[in-house]
Write a protein that holds these residues in place. Structure first.
Motif, mmCIF file in Angstrom:
data_model
loop_
_atom_site.group_PDB
_atom_site.id
_atom_site.type_symbol
_atom_site.label_atom_id
_atom_site.label_comp_id
_atom_site.label_asym_id
_atom_site.label_seq_id
_atom_site.Cartn_x
_atom_site.Cartn_y
_atom_site.Cartn_z
ATOM 1 N N ILE A 127 0.855 -1.197 0.000
ATOM 2 C CA ILE A 127 0.000 0.000 0.000
ATOM 3 C C ILE A 127 0.887 1.242 0.000
ATOM 4 C CG2 ILE A 127 -1.698 1.332 1.332
ATOM 5 C CD1 ILE A 127 -2.713 -1.380 2.442
ATOM 6 N N THR A 128 1.855 1.250 0.893
ATOM 7 C CA THR A 128 2.767 2.404 0.965
ATOM 8 C C THR A 128 3.459 2.624 -0.371
ATOM 9 O OG1 THR A 128 3.208 1.623 3.198
ATOM 10 C CG2 THR A 128 4.565 3.439 2.399
ATOM 11 N N ARG A 129 3.954 1.520 -0.954
ATOM 12 C CA ARG A 129 4.719 1.636 -2.196
ATOM 13 C C ARG A 129 3.830 2.149 -3.342
ATOM 14 N NH1 ARG A 129 5.927 -3.492 -3.027
ATOM 15 N NH2 ARG A 129 7.337 -3.435 -1.255
ATOM 16 N N GLU A 130 2.658 1.561 -3.477
ATOM 17 C CA GLU A 130 1.787 1.955 -4.593
ATOM 18 C C GLU A 130 1.280 3.386 -4.437
ATOM 19 O OE1 GLU A 130 1.453 0.183 -7.378
ATOM 20 O OE2 GLU A 130 2.883 -1.104 -6.342
ATOM 21 N N VAL A 131 0.932 3.759 -3.217
ATOM 22 C CA VAL A 131 0.358 5.092 -3.019
ATOM 23 C C VAL A 131 1.446 6.164 -3.125
ATOM 24 C CG1 VAL A 131 -0.779 6.593 -1.343
ATOM 25 C CG2 VAL A 131 -1.631 4.271 -1.726
ATOM 26 N N LEU A 132 2.579 5.949 -2.464
ATOM 27 C CA LEU A 132 3.644 6.955 -2.546
ATOM 28 C C LEU A 132 4.220 7.017 -3.962
ATOM 29 C CD1 LEU A 132 5.545 6.668 0.864
ATOM 30 C CD2 LEU A 132 3.575 8.090 0.239
ATOM 31 N N GLY A 133 4.107 5.929 -4.711
ATOM 32 C CA GLY A 133 4.572 5.932 -6.096
ATOM 33 C C GLY A 133 3.563 6.514 -7.071
ATOM 34 N N GLY A 134 2.414 6.943 -6.564
ATOM 35 C CA GLY A 134 1.415 7.580 -7.437
ATOM 36 C C GLY A 134 0.594 6.586 -8.248
ATOM 37 N N SER A 135 0.588 5.303 -7.837
ATOM 38 C CA SER A 135 -0.135 4.290 -8.623
ATOM 39 C C SER A 135 -1.498 3.938 -8.062
ATOM 40 C CB SER A 135 0.689 3.004 -8.697
ATOM 41 O OG SER A 135 1.800 3.221 -9.506
ATOM 42 N N ALA A 136 -1.890 4.567 -6.955
ATOM 43 C CA ALA A 136 -3.216 4.316 -6.371
ATOM 44 C C ALA A 136 -3.560 5.459 -5.436
ATOM 45 C CB ALA A 136 -3.227 3.003 -5.599
ATOM 46 N N THR A 137 -4.863 5.692 -5.275
ATOM 47 C CA THR A 137 -5.309 6.759 -4.373
ATOM 48 C C THR A 137 -6.376 6.240 -3.399
ATOM 49 O OG1 THR A 137 -6.721 7.426 -6.220
ATOM 50 C CG2 THR A 137 -4.783 8.788 -5.800
ATOM 51 N N ALA A 138 -6.658 4.942 -3.465
ATOM 52 C CA ALA A 138 -7.630 4.322 -2.562
ATOM 53 C C ALA A 138 -7.257 2.844 -2.474
ATOM 54 C CB ALA A 138 -9.055 4.476 -3.118
ATOM 55 N N ILE A 139 -7.792 2.143 -1.468
ATOM 56 C CA ILE A 139 -7.462 0.719 -1.361
ATOM 57 C C ILE A 139 -8.708 -0.124 -1.077
ATOM 58 C CG2 ILE A 139 -5.043 0.913 -0.675
ATOM 59 C CD1 ILE A 139 -6.047 0.369 2.255
ATOM 60 N N SER A 140 -8.614 -1.365 -1.547
ATOM 61 C CA SER A 140 -9.588 -2.388 -1.194
ATOM 62 C C SER A 140 -8.972 -3.176 -0.049
ATOM 63 C CB SER A 140 -9.830 -3.291 -2.403
ATOM 64 O OG SER A 140 -10.633 -4.388 -2.045
ATOM 65 N N ILE A 141 -9.652 -3.215 1.093
ATOM 66 C CA ILE A 141 -9.186 -4.072 2.195
ATOM 67 C C ILE A 141 -9.977 -5.367 2.123
ATOM 68 C CG2 ILE A 141 -9.060 -4.390 4.695
ATOM 69 C CD1 ILE A 141 -8.523 -1.475 5.052
ATOM 70 N N LYS A 142 -9.248 -6.478 1.971
ATOM 71 C CA LYS A 142 -9.886 -7.800 1.935
ATOM 72 C C LYS A 142 -9.361 -8.612 3.110
ATOM 73 C CE LYS A 142 -10.808 -8.103 -3.031
ATOM 74 N NZ LYS A 142 -10.459 -8.738 -4.317
ATOM 75 N N THR A 143 -10.267 -8.946 4.018
ATOM 76 C CA THR A 143 -9.830 -9.734 5.177
ATOM 77 C C THR A 143 -9.362 -11.114 4.727
ATOM 78 O OG1 THR A 143 -12.151 -10.303 5.569
ATOM 79 C CG2 THR A 143 -11.228 -8.513 6.879
ATOM 80 N N ALA A 144 -9.877 -11.599 3.595
ATOM 81 C CA ALA A 144 -9.453 -12.919 3.106
ATOM 82 C C ALA A 144 -7.950 -12.954 2.834
ATOM 83 C CB ALA A 144 -10.216 -13.289 1.839
ATOM 84 N N ARG A 145 -7.345 -11.826 2.450
ATOM 85 C CA ARG A 145 -5.902 -11.849 2.167
ATOM 86 C C ARG A 145 -5.050 -11.221 3.262
ATOM 87 N NH1 ARG A 145 -6.514 -8.076 -2.492
ATOM 88 N NH2 ARG A 145 -6.682 -6.008 -1.570
ATOM 89 N N MET A 146 -5.657 -10.490 4.200
ATOM 90 C CA MET A 146 -4.867 -9.831 5.250
ATOM 91 C C MET A 146 -5.295 -10.234 6.657
ATOM 92 S SD MET A 146 -4.052 -5.946 4.209
ATOM 93 C CE MET A 146 -3.025 -5.508 2.837
ATOM 94 N N GLY A 147 -6.347 -11.052 6.769
ATOM 95 C CA GLY A 147 -6.835 -11.371 8.106
ATOM 96 C C GLY A 147 -7.292 -10.104 8.810
ATOM 97 N N PHE A 148 -7.483 -10.201 10.123
ATOM 98 C CA PHE A 148 -7.848 -8.997 10.879
ATOM 99 C C PHE A 148 -6.600 -8.206 11.286
ATOM 100 C CE2 PHE A 148 -11.668 -11.668 12.302
ATOM 101 C CZ PHE A 148 -12.496 -11.116 11.334
ATOM 102 N N THR A 149 -5.535 -8.927 11.601
ATOM 103 C CA THR A 149 -4.357 -8.248 12.156
ATOM 104 C C THR A 149 -3.698 -7.345 11.109
ATOM 105 O OG1 THR A 149 -4.043 -10.129 13.628
ATOM 106 C CG2 THR A 149 -2.174 -8.633 13.368
ATOM 107 N N ARG A 150 -3.492 -7.872 9.886
ATOM 108 C CA ARG A 150 -2.848 -7.039 8.866
ATOM 109 C C ARG A 150 -3.850 -6.071 8.225
ATOM 110 N NH1 ARG A 150 -0.624 -10.478 4.833
ATOM 111 N NH2 ARG A 150 -2.152 -11.960 5.606
ATOM 112 N N SER A 151 -5.144 -6.436 8.208
ATOM 113 C CA SER A 151 -6.146 -5.466 7.711
ATOM 114 C C SER A 151 -6.168 -4.235 8.614
ATOM 115 C CB SER A 151 -7.541 -6.091 7.691
ATOM 116 O OG SER A 151 -7.632 -7.071 6.689
ATOM 117 N N ARG A 152 -5.958 -4.458 9.920
ATOM 118 C CA ARG A 152 -5.925 -3.312 10.838
ATOM 119 C C ARG A 152 -4.743 -2.393 10.503
ATOM 120 N NH1 ARG A 152 -6.179 -4.474 17.201
ATOM 121 N NH2 ARG A 152 -4.257 -5.544 16.682
ATOM 122 N N ARG A 153 -3.623 -3.012 10.127
ATOM 123 C CA ARG A 153 -2.469 -2.180 9.719
ATOM 124 C C ARG A 153 -2.802 -1.423 8.426
ATOM 125 N NH1 ARG A 153 1.706 -6.823 11.551
ATOM 126 N NH2 ARG A 153 1.573 -6.225 13.719
ATOM 127 N N ALA A 154 -3.472 -2.109 7.514
ATOM 128 C CA ALA A 154 -3.851 -1.459 6.247
ATOM 129 C C ALA A 154 -4.798 -0.289 6.530
ATOM 130 C CB ALA A 154 -4.526 -2.469 5.322
#
Ligand code: MUC
Ligand code: MG
Length: 367
Positions: A251-278
């Motif tokens: 997320i940091t890389r894509e956003v700071l690189g100008g390749s995204a301005t919003a994110i999809s949070i999917k608990t299926a790929r990040m669980g709760f612990t990493r989704s919270r970081r996202a």
């Protein structure tokens, strides 16, 4: 609170209506139910959906990595040691949905032992989310009829339209037909699953400029670095990163690189612990968030809902919580119900679902 065993149970439930999109198609929910057992006699559950076209995982691979690698590393730890659990899971590269299902089953067990819903333990913001339905590839008239059925039956008025076909007019015709059929009574956004190049995306978005789209998601590959920056800079709607941001660092890389301005949070790929970081990253970077759907069954949808309702930012937009409607059946004793375009979360502890033993016995593939 000690983990005594982790089970990975493959099951298959057919779809009544397959979902087709630029990177693949899904005809059956060939998922893995993960159960984390504790010495309190409590069992936490979650599901892992293999998406080979997105993450490279397969159903057999998920079962194998849990049985052979993750379970031996985690048995003996307690539910409170989630950083240690995360650290051990991270020793293995990839396998995002296998790791995430374990993480969410751990949270489910913790919630059950403490007697609180996971949504309350995470943030406790609200008890409901508006629902956005995903429309897969088809003819314009079929997709309009599907949207009408979703609106009339479930009150859903936000639709994510799958795009990314060639020629792009196949998709722009669908979006135009939806807008012309429903006027301003529905919200629309598009998801390309990397199907177009940056210039094809720009042409299609220009053609749809009068259609009032909320967002554009993953229209072209993030690896087309310059092209994607060029596109995102020119669009006048937020550009959602989905499969390009499987980890918080992405997320940091894509956003700071100008390749995204919003994110999809999917608990299926990040669980709760990493989704919270996202989620915290999204807050810090000032990004809009959509709770995405990994073509989840009802267990996975309950997880998305638990996380989405925990925070203001994650519940602001309609969440993608309705793919399970296209399945012929599911595993829950008490099915999720969408009405008036809204899904309420359960007040029961953990993620608030109960697995129907007969259904699991019927659909599991390992017996
Ligand atoms: C989505 O939002 O892209 C289709 C492919 C995938 O990875 O997830 C689904 C939905
Ligand atoms: Mg997507």
């Amino acid at each position: 609170m000690k983990i005594t065993a982790i089970e990975a149970i493959p099951f298959a439930i057919p779809y009544t209506k397959p979902l087709r999109f630029a990177s693949g198609e899904v005809h059956a929910a060939e998922h893995v139910l993960v159960r984390v057992h504790t010495d309190d006699g409590v069992v936490g559950v979650a599901e892992a959906p293999p998406r080979p076209f997105t993450y490279g995982e397969t159903q057999d691979g998920i079962v194998a990595v849990i049985d052979k690698v993750f379970a031996p590393q985690l048995v003996g730890l307690t539910l409170l040691e989630r950083e240690v659990i995360g650290e051990r899971l991270a020793r293995t590269v990839g396998n995002p949905t296998a790791k995430s299902a374990i993480d969410m089953a751990v949270w489910d067990a913790l919630g059950k032992i403490l007697g609180y819903p996971v949504a309350d333990l995470l943030g406790g913001y609200t008890d409901r989310m508006r629902v956005s339905h995903m429309l897969g590839f088809d003819e314009p008239s079929v997709m309009v009829a599907e949207a009408a059925r979703m609106r009339d039956t479930y009150g859903i008025s936000t639709f994510k339209v799958k795009v990314g076909r060639h020629p792009a007019s196949l998709d722009t015709a669908v979006v135009r037909a939806l807008r012309e059929s429903f006027g301003d009574s529905i919200d629309l956004y598009v998801d390309g699953n990397r199907g177009w190049s940056a210039s094809e995306s720009m042409r299609a978005m220009t053609e749809m400029a009068d259609l009032g789209l909320l967002f554009a998601e993953e229209l072209c590959p993030a690896d087309d670095v310059q092209g994607r920056r060029w596109l995102v800079e020119r669009l006048d709607v937020p550009f959602i990163a989905d499969e390009s941001v499987p980890e918080p660092a992405d997320i940091t890389r894509e956003v700071l690189g100008g390749s995204a301005t919003a994110i999809s949070i999917k608990t299926a790929r990040m669980g709760f612990t990493r989704s919270r970081r996202a989620h915290h990253l999204a807050e810090g970077l000032g990004l809009e968030v959509v709770m995405g759907n990994q073509i989840d069954g009802q267990v996975g949808t309950a997880c998305t809902l638990a996380f989405g309702t925990a925070f203001e930012l994650t519940s602001r937009q309609a969440g993608e919580l309705s793919n399970f409607l296209d399945m012929s059946d599911d595993l829950l004793a008490e099915p999720l119900r969408i009405s008036d375009g809204v899904l309420h979360r359960s007040e029961a502890p953990g993620i608030g679902v109960e697995i129907d033993a007969d259904k699991l016995a019927h659909y599991r593939l390992d017996r």
